[in-house]
Design a protein around this motif. Sequence first.
Motif, short mmCIF file in Angstrom:
data_model
loop_
_atom_site.label_atom_id
_atom_site.label_comp_id
_atom_site.label_asym_id
_atom_site.label_seq_id
_atom_site.Cartn_x
_atom_site.Cartn_y
_atom_site.Cartn_z
N LYS A 90 0.81 -1.21 0.00
CA LYS A 90 0.00 0.00 0.00
C LYS A 90 0.85 1.27 0.00
CE LYS A 90 -2.74 1.24 3.57
NZ LYS A 90 -3.92 1.33 4.44
N GLN A 144 -7.06 11.15 -8.66
CA GLN A 144 -7.02 11.05 -7.21
C GLN A 144 -6.58 12.37 -6.59
OE1 GLN A 144 -7.62 7.98 -5.11
NE2 GLN A 144 -8.77 7.91 -7.02
N TRP A 188 -0.15 13.32 4.72
CA TRP A 188 -0.13 12.54 5.94
C TRP A 188 1.31 12.42 6.41
CZ3 TRP A 188 -3.99 7.86 6.02
CH2 TRP A 188 -5.29 8.33 5.85
N VAL A 227 -6.60 9.46 -0.26
CA VAL A 227 -7.49 9.04 0.82
C VAL A 227 -8.67 8.21 0.31
CG1 VAL A 227 -9.04 9.88 2.65
CG2 VAL A 227 -6.80 10.92 2.33
N ASP A 228 -9.25 8.58 -0.83
CA ASP A 228 -10.38 7.79 -1.35
C ASP A 228 -9.95 6.35 -1.63
OD1 ASP A 228 -12.04 9.98 -1.15
OD2 ASP A 228 -11.94 10.47 -3.30
N ASN A 256 -7.32 4.82 -0.31
CA ASN A 256 -6.98 4.24 0.98
C ASN A 256 -8.24 3.68 1.66
OD1 ASN A 256 -5.08 3.80 3.25
ND2 ASN A 256 -6.38 5.29 4.28
N ASN A 257 -9.32 4.44 1.63
CA ASN A 257 -10.56 3.99 2.25
C ASN A 257 -11.18 2.83 1.46
OD1 ASN A 257 -10.25 5.97 4.19
ND2 ASN A 257 -11.56 7.42 3.14
N GLU A 258 -11.06 2.89 0.14
CA GLU A 258 -11.67 1.85 -0.68
C GLU A 258 -11.00 0.50 -0.51
OE1 GLU A 258 -13.01 0.74 -5.23
OE2 GLU A 258 -11.97 2.64 -4.88
N GLU A 310 -10.20 -1.00 2.02
CA GLU A 310 -10.88 -1.73 3.11
C GLU A 310 -12.18 -2.36 2.64
OE1 GLU A 310 -9.82 -2.37 6.27
OE2 GLU A 310 -7.93 -1.49 5.60
N ASN A 311 -12.86 -1.68 1.72
CA ASN A 311 -14.15 -2.16 1.22
C ASN A 311 -14.24 -1.82 -0.28
OD1 ASN A 311 -16.71 -3.19 1.15
ND2 ASN A 311 -17.68 -1.35 1.96
N GLN A 367 -2.52 16.67 7.06
CA GLN A 367 -3.77 16.00 6.67
C GLN A 367 -4.54 16.77 5.60
OE1 GLN A 367 -4.11 12.98 7.97
NE2 GLN A 367 -2.64 13.20 9.59
#
Length: 183
Positions: free
Chosen positions: A26, A51, A56, A63-64, A66-68, A70-71, A151
Amino acid sequence: MLITHEREKLIQAINFFVRNTKKCGKVKLFKLLYFLDFEHFKQTGRSVTGQNYFAWPKGPVPVDLNNEIENPMPDMAEAFQFQKKPIKDSWALDITPNVEFSERNFTKREMMILKNLAEEYKNADANSMIEATHLENLPWDKIYNQDRKKQQIIPYELSIRNDERDRLIKIVNDRQELLEKLR
């Protein structure tokens, strides 16, 4: 879900980097995508994947995406298998492509940047990638260290030096004029 041209490029850029570099988890992937988008923006005024990257502590993060991870959305889940592997006191993300790489949506310039980045960072590990994004006066450094906007989004415009800005403005204006003529 509507699959956009940028979305297809994002999926195929991930596919390309996973297939053409070693130890592409990642962190490394996020830095390679950042370099791809910011280098392409510097040359053309457009990102490749669409993107947005945020400053960070360990460098730029989409971030989008990174969040995706997970799901994953159906197209991402179909294209890759994401698996967490334990390492030392933490974990690493193992990304396995389920689809063949296709360059059909990329321009020659985009493919050249993809290939150059894969070659330059082929053997780099996550820590080396973090170091590469933390260099002084690069966009992440300007936002995170110089402006202290932790951030926060890293504007693509920061990839352009002042002396290059005029050249890029001319390219964008010329493109706009051409589009107007074509309408």
